[in-house]
Write a protein that holds these residues in place. Structure first.
Motif, PDB file in Angstrom:
ATOM      1  N   UNK B  76       0.840  -1.194   0.000  1.00  0.00           N
ATOM      2  CA  UNK B  76       0.000   0.000   0.000  1.00  0.00           C
ATOM      3  C   UNK B  76       0.879   1.250   0.000  1.00  0.00           C
ATOM      4  N   UNK B  77       2.014   1.194   0.696  1.00  0.00           N
ATOM      5  CA  UNK B  77       2.964   2.314   0.665  1.00  0.00           C
ATOM      6  C   UNK B  77       3.494   2.463  -0.749  1.00  0.00           C
ATOM      7  N   UNK B  78       3.426   3.665  -1.275  1.00  0.00           N
ATOM      8  CA  UNK B  78       3.805   3.904  -2.674  1.00  0.00           C
ATOM      9  C   UNK B  78       4.607   5.187  -2.766  1.00  0.00           C
ATOM     10  N   UNK B 199      -8.906  19.195  -3.581  1.00  0.00           N
ATOM     11  CA  UNK B 199      -8.250  18.623  -2.402  1.00  0.00           C
ATOM     12  C   UNK B 199      -7.815  17.213  -2.756  1.00  0.00           C
ATOM     13  N   UNK B 200      -6.507  16.971  -2.735  1.00  0.00           N
ATOM     14  CA  UNK B 200      -6.012  15.639  -3.083  1.00  0.00           C
ATOM     15  C   UNK B 200      -6.400  14.629  -2.014  1.00  0.00           C
ATOM     16  N   UNK B 201      -6.911  13.480  -2.465  1.00  0.00           N
ATOM     17  CA  UNK B 201      -7.497  12.508  -1.535  1.00  0.00           C
ATOM     18  C   UNK B 201      -6.495  11.468  -1.022  1.00  0.00           C
ATOM     19  N   UNK B 202      -5.218  11.641  -1.343  1.00  0.00           N
ATOM     20  CA  UNK B 202      -4.273  10.619  -0.892  1.00  0.00           C
ATOM     21  C   UNK B 202      -3.673  10.972   0.473  1.00  0.00           C
ATOM     22  N   UNK B 213      12.115  10.580   1.331  1.00  0.00           N
ATOM     23  CA  UNK B 213      11.344   9.895   0.293  1.00  0.00           C
ATOM     24  C   UNK B 213       9.847  10.046   0.570  1.00  0.00           C
ATOM     25  N   UNK B 214       9.220  11.048  -0.063  1.00  0.00           N
ATOM     26  CA  UNK B 214       7.793  11.214   0.173  1.00  0.00           C
ATOM     27  C   UNK B 214       7.005  10.065  -0.447  1.00  0.00           C
ATOM     28  N   UNK B 215       5.949   9.662   0.226  1.00  0.00           N
ATOM     29  CA  UNK B 215       5.139   8.573  -0.296  1.00  0.00           C
ATOM     30  C   UNK B 215       3.682   8.775   0.058  1.00  0.00           C
ATOM     31  N   UNK B 216       2.843   7.900  -0.491  1.00  0.00           N
ATOM     32  CA  UNK B 216       1.415   7.930  -0.225  1.00  0.00           C
ATOM     33  C   UNK B 216       0.922   6.526   0.085  1.00  0.00           C
ATOM     34  N   UNK B 217      -0.248   6.454   0.691  1.00  0.00           N
ATOM     35  CA  UNK B 217      -0.962   5.182   0.758  1.00  0.00           C
ATOM     36  C   UNK B 217      -1.727   5.065  -0.549  1.00  0.00           C
ATOM     37  N   UNK B 218      -1.644   3.909  -1.180  1.00  0.00           N
ATOM     38  CA  UNK B 218      -2.252   3.777  -2.505  1.00  0.00           C
ATOM     39  C   UNK B 218      -3.754   4.071  -2.453  1.00  0.00           C
ATOM     40  N   UNK B 219      -4.264   4.768  -3.477  1.00  0.00           N
ATOM     41  CA  UNK B 219      -5.708   5.021  -3.550  1.00  0.00           C
ATOM     42  C   UNK B 219      -6.428   3.906  -4.312  1.00  0.00           C
TER      43      UNK B 219
END
Lengths: 663, 663
Positions: B76-78, B199-202, B213-219
């Motif tokens: 999920x981490x991306x 508004x970005x939903x991630x 290292x910036x990352x997001x939880x996968x949408x």
């Protein structure tokens, strides 16, 4: 390669060969590899994914269904307050050093371990001894290799070995002292790293559009289970003991993950929280079922004496002797052992290691790890901790939610004790706005204090009580405002906070160790290089049956399709390989995938309906009519028969396994 | 309650009653509730967790196993770069307004929708018409209620209705215009909200200790599948078409989640990426198996005309008429329909709605949603999008990884076209360090350009080419350095980027809708208030069999335990209720849990071994010897028999179902 790790057949295990095979067969693969990858993140390909699903499925049967556990699925996103209360915000950290010269970030314990191991290795080389690499983690290998062959004093060798045996017992300041004491310079730069500082391992984020709710990704699945305790108890119709269970992803922002699946930042956990009455010695009603299970134990005292010798004993003995604290903890250690056996772990490569005092998580009172031996040493795969009443207590205290069990007593309990009666009419006017504060202080007194206060009241007609929050810190209460008496009281219910025994499984580590334990190589018939085999038990094997038409001739297609559908209706997973490769090559590919059984459809099948069944491990084959082969497959997959039994019942077949060229 | 939503038996559905029941039986519960909860986060309790697991299990059988899909499990981490390329960093957003007076944050489309609906409702009241609440989402209810009963002009009513029918088609600026045009003030404060901003939903986080290292939880789970495309194709031995599949959690930081399980911030998805050759009309080899499946369709044109009328047609017709673009998309719509039927969705409450142009995700070329009707209106539960070659193309372009299929052509292909040959010996010295840049620009020219350039070269002996990155932006190439000719070329392989058809399932939404579709109430015998029943099909029911001893008398225990073990070995999940409640109460509790079957062990069981089996839906019972009852259970659970068949084969039993008082 000089590693002393071995395959299932006792051959030296060549990790490079195994890794190449796992990659080729897509068991797992670095995530985002086309973007250069991210340390500690891995994806499972089809066979890894199926292997994982089968392990999880067996776990659910072995634990959840067998004991009617209450499975829950809680969110990974967790608000700050919950993890602040649980202690993770303050204490869930590793010690990190920085190299002042090149800025490299080092995990302090790994750094100390790596350099001391490197020096011991250099010493052995200087003494002309064989170097065992078994216990050397690949994450430290780069540095271990760079040490010079320098002989050390015997006393120094012993000291280093003792430090390494209890490396997990040191905190940050102690690791800092070791670095200075032994002058542990970073081999990369030749300078001492900075003093260790705590680095919190949780991934942080914020929840909601206004960024005002800080949160984390959970580092374990346990907290969600604790927070739902009261609802689960009600769901269980207030019966104790009971267990909840949860299977889900957890997240830890490892400082420098470098050991494949063994140290990752996102991982699947399966956790049980068994809630038990702390009174009565934490007995377990099914302990007798497992008391004769024999475990290999490495206890805390042995480790603290700087050694690693294990003892073999039944869990019955271990609990009796006090090596394992109580029956419930012992019951789960035995059940973990049986689970590992069931999925195909090599039990000669398993031990239970007790945590040393400083090593335990902040919440635990006792903890044993099931460790599996791999080419990178002993790997913690399951933790089994007695978390006492820690979590329920802190969450109840923080939120005011009653996370307790109220038990109706069969016989009302008569308690004789010092009791305090406040005479409201006098007491109120005496203290006015402070009345509540003084009352709370009075209620909080212990039995001993009350006895003294009663005496004081009788003798002096008043008592003087320390009360925090009052102007002068003291309250003077006269005998008209309070009565303190030793008398009987009848209790009909008992209230207690359950203790928690927590078996916690790292599925990825188990999966990787299981692969190593079941890997071996066999020389090929054709004389090419040796070929890999993964001898998974059929229950966990990613695919159970390979379906192979003799050639890509379209006349085989209908028979293969029909077989595939029949296997599906039996609940047996199969895959067709109708590629143009030789039958030998196709079987070889599936040996690497760990597929235990193979069916060949050939020209005779089209004539008389018979098919051949091949055993992955022995490569022997039998041939019989379809229904008999399907029966045999069913028994092999559900574990009711082994290959020897099947081979003794059905006619042997020796015709194929030739490299038939069929382009 | 005046809602027009209905239960399985056509009764008015009282959502408050259902919600209370789901809470009481712990299907799901707000996460972190003792800490006050967090919007959009829910935990599943034991029945919800089992229901979810059964839906997922059927999904895996229906899609993954049935079509040999390649299941993967990605993190999920991306990292940021991946989601930047995919377009999510820039475009995965909702439009958000702020109330300038109280700071409230509003989702723009929901805000417009709520106020227009409230005005329409007020209009109906003013006209004295019955108000249908079916289509009103609870998230907007507060506002809908506060509207005054004001009659609107007929033209205004029609205008509002048309706006609402295409509400999903508006972007931020258009929503801002609607707010101004219709003077949509926030009822809370009486002021107009601010201009909508994206508004970005991630959910954002950072990976590693140095926060670099910036990352997001996968949408969505899709990206992990695309990034592994080349490995999956190789795993599939380069055969096309094929599909990958993934089941896992995804995360969307919803602006104001307020609709229970229907709009949550962490949710389980099951996604398929079917990779198909874009040439040849995207045919599907198994389309004939589903072509007669009849679907209810709401196409794009109907919606854009401001209407919501559906059409019923077979998927064969729909593809033939061009309503659904191609066979592969159509195949999956039909397979989704069959899956929904299999898990017990009420097909009279399902429709497929086509996305309008502006509504589609940034990557899609066509998209249909399977929508289920619930008490909160039509809910999107499955999206089935044709993502074309978008994702593979952008990732390949960004990383240079060849995310393509190379297909050996059966017959070599002869292509006649304008070709450019660079004469290296002259060309190199002519452009020196710019040679590569000019060459790339030449190679990038189209056939039309080449034809013109060839003419120019012949006529003038040189060509002048626009080249970005050169000092004067132009390159002059003479006829000694380049040849441009129209001639034949033979191709033996074909290279193409597959298109992707993506059926994407929101498991939580399906689960909630399934609950509503299977809920009904029946009057109790005793005349108390009506009791809830969840008539899940046995395949998805959380528990299949309830085991009820007549009383808590210990002599029943061995028989109950033995039955429980036999059911387990049949793979049938059961639960014992040996509480002191009456048999009627115990069955009633399990009707609410959706348990389809009940076994009673009574005194006769101890005498002759016979047991009774109860059907949840009809409450009728049969009595027979144990083995016959177990056979019946097995057939009922695997779906090979229904209750009518069982009841006709085994003797009816009418003795119990009395409220036996058994304390």
């Amino acid at each position: 390669m000089s590693s002393s790790a071995t395959t299932l057949k006792g051959q030296p295990l060549d990790k490079a060969v195994l890794d190449a095979m796992l990659r080729r067969r897509m068991f797992y693969t670095p995530s985002f590899e086309i973007y250069g990858g991210v340390g500690g993140l891995y994806d499972y390909g089809p066979p890894g994914c199926a292997l994982q699903a089968n392990i999880v499925d067996l776990w659910r049967k072995h634990f959840v269904l067998e004991e009617d556990m209450l499975e829950v699925d809680c969110t990974a996103l967790t608000p700050h307050d919950v993890l602040k209360t649980s202690g993770h915000v303050d204490k869930f950290a590793d010690w990190m050093c920085k190299d002042p010269k090149n800025g490299e970030i080092l995990r302090a314990d790994h750094f100390v371990e790596a350099i001391l191991e490197a020096r011991l290795k250099g010493d052995k080389e200087a003494r002309g001894q064989k170097v065992e690499e078994k216990e050397v983690d690949p994450k430290k290998k780069k540095k271990a290799k760079s040490a010079a062959a320098v002989k050390l004093d015997d006393a120094v060798v012993q000291e280093y070995e003792e430090v390494l045996a209890k490396i997990d017992n040191y905190g940050g300041p102690e690791l800092g002292e070791l670095i200075k004491k032994y002058d542990l310079k970073n081999p990369e730069t030749g300078v001492l790293p900075s003093e260790p500082v705590a680095f919190n391992l949780m991934f942080q984020t914020s929840i909601g559009p206004s960024s005002n709710l800080p949160g984390y990704l959970r580092p374990e699945t346990a907290q969600g289970q604790f927070l739902n305790f009261a609802k689960l108890l009600e769901f269980n119709q207030s019966q104790m003991p009971f267990a909840s269970a949860s299977i889900g992803k957890s997240y830890r922002n490892e400082i420098s993950p470098r050991a494949g699946l063994l140290r990752v930042r996102e991982f699947l956990m399966a956790e049980i929280e068994h809630f038990v009455d702390p009174e009565g010695g934490k007995k377990h009603s099914r302990f007798h079922e497992v008391e004769d299970v024999e475990l290999v134990l490495l206890d805390r005292h042995v480790q603290l004496s700087g050694k690693t010798e294990t003892k073999k004993m039944t869990i019955g003995q271990a609990v009796k002797n006090g090596v394992v604290d109580n029956e419930t903890l012992g019951y789960f250690l035995a059940r973990i052992h049986l689970f590992m056996k069931r999925i195909g772990v090599d039990l000669s490569k398993m031990r239970f290691r007790q945590h040393m005092a400083n090593e335990m998580a902040h919440y635990a009172t006792d903890c044993w790890d099931a460790e599996l031996l791999t080419s990178t040493g002993w790997v913690e795969c399951v933790g089994c901790a007695d978390r006492s009443a820690y979590d329920l207590t802190v969450h109840a205290k923080k939120t005011g939610a009653p996370l307790v069990v109220r038990e109706r007593l069969d016989e009302p309990k008569v308690i004789e004790e010092w009791q305090i009666d406040i005479q409201k009419k006098k007491f109120g006017p005496l203290f006015k706005k402070d009345a509540k504060t003084v009352e709370t202080a009075l209620e909080a007194t212990s039995q001993e204090q009350r006895e003294k206060l009663a005496k004081e009241l009788t003798e002096t007609g008043k008592i003087v009580l320390d009360v925090e929050g009052l102007a002068d810190g003291k309250a003077v209460i006269d005998k008209d405002s309070v009565v303190i008496e030793f008398r009987k009281r009848v209790e009909n219910t008992r209230e207690f906070t359950p203790n928690v025994i927590e078996p916690s499984f790292g599925i990825g580590r188990i999966l990787y160790s299981l692969i190593e334990h079941n890997f071996w190589t066999r020389a090929s018939d054709g004389g090419d290089e040796s070929r890999g085999v993964l001898s998974f038990p059929p229950t966990v094997a990613p695919t159970k049956v390979l379906l192979v038409p003799l050639s890509s001739n379209p006349q085989f297609k209908p028979a293969v399709k029909a077989l595939s559908q029949k296997l599906r209706s039996l609940g047996v997973s199969s895959r067709v390989d109708d590629s143009s490769a030789s039958i030998g090559k196709r079987y070889s590919r599936n040996d690497e995938l760990g597929t235990p059984l193979g069916i060949t459809v050939d020209f005779q099948t089209l004539q008389d309906g018979s098919i051949t069944l091949r055993d992955r491990d022995s490569t022997t084959q039998v041939r019989a009519e379809e229904s008999k082969i399907l029966d045999a497959i069913k028994s092999l997959v559900d574990g009711s028969k082994n290959w020897e039994a099947v081979a003794s019942e059905l006619p042997k077949f020796e015709g194929q396994e030739i490299e038939v060229a069929v382009r």
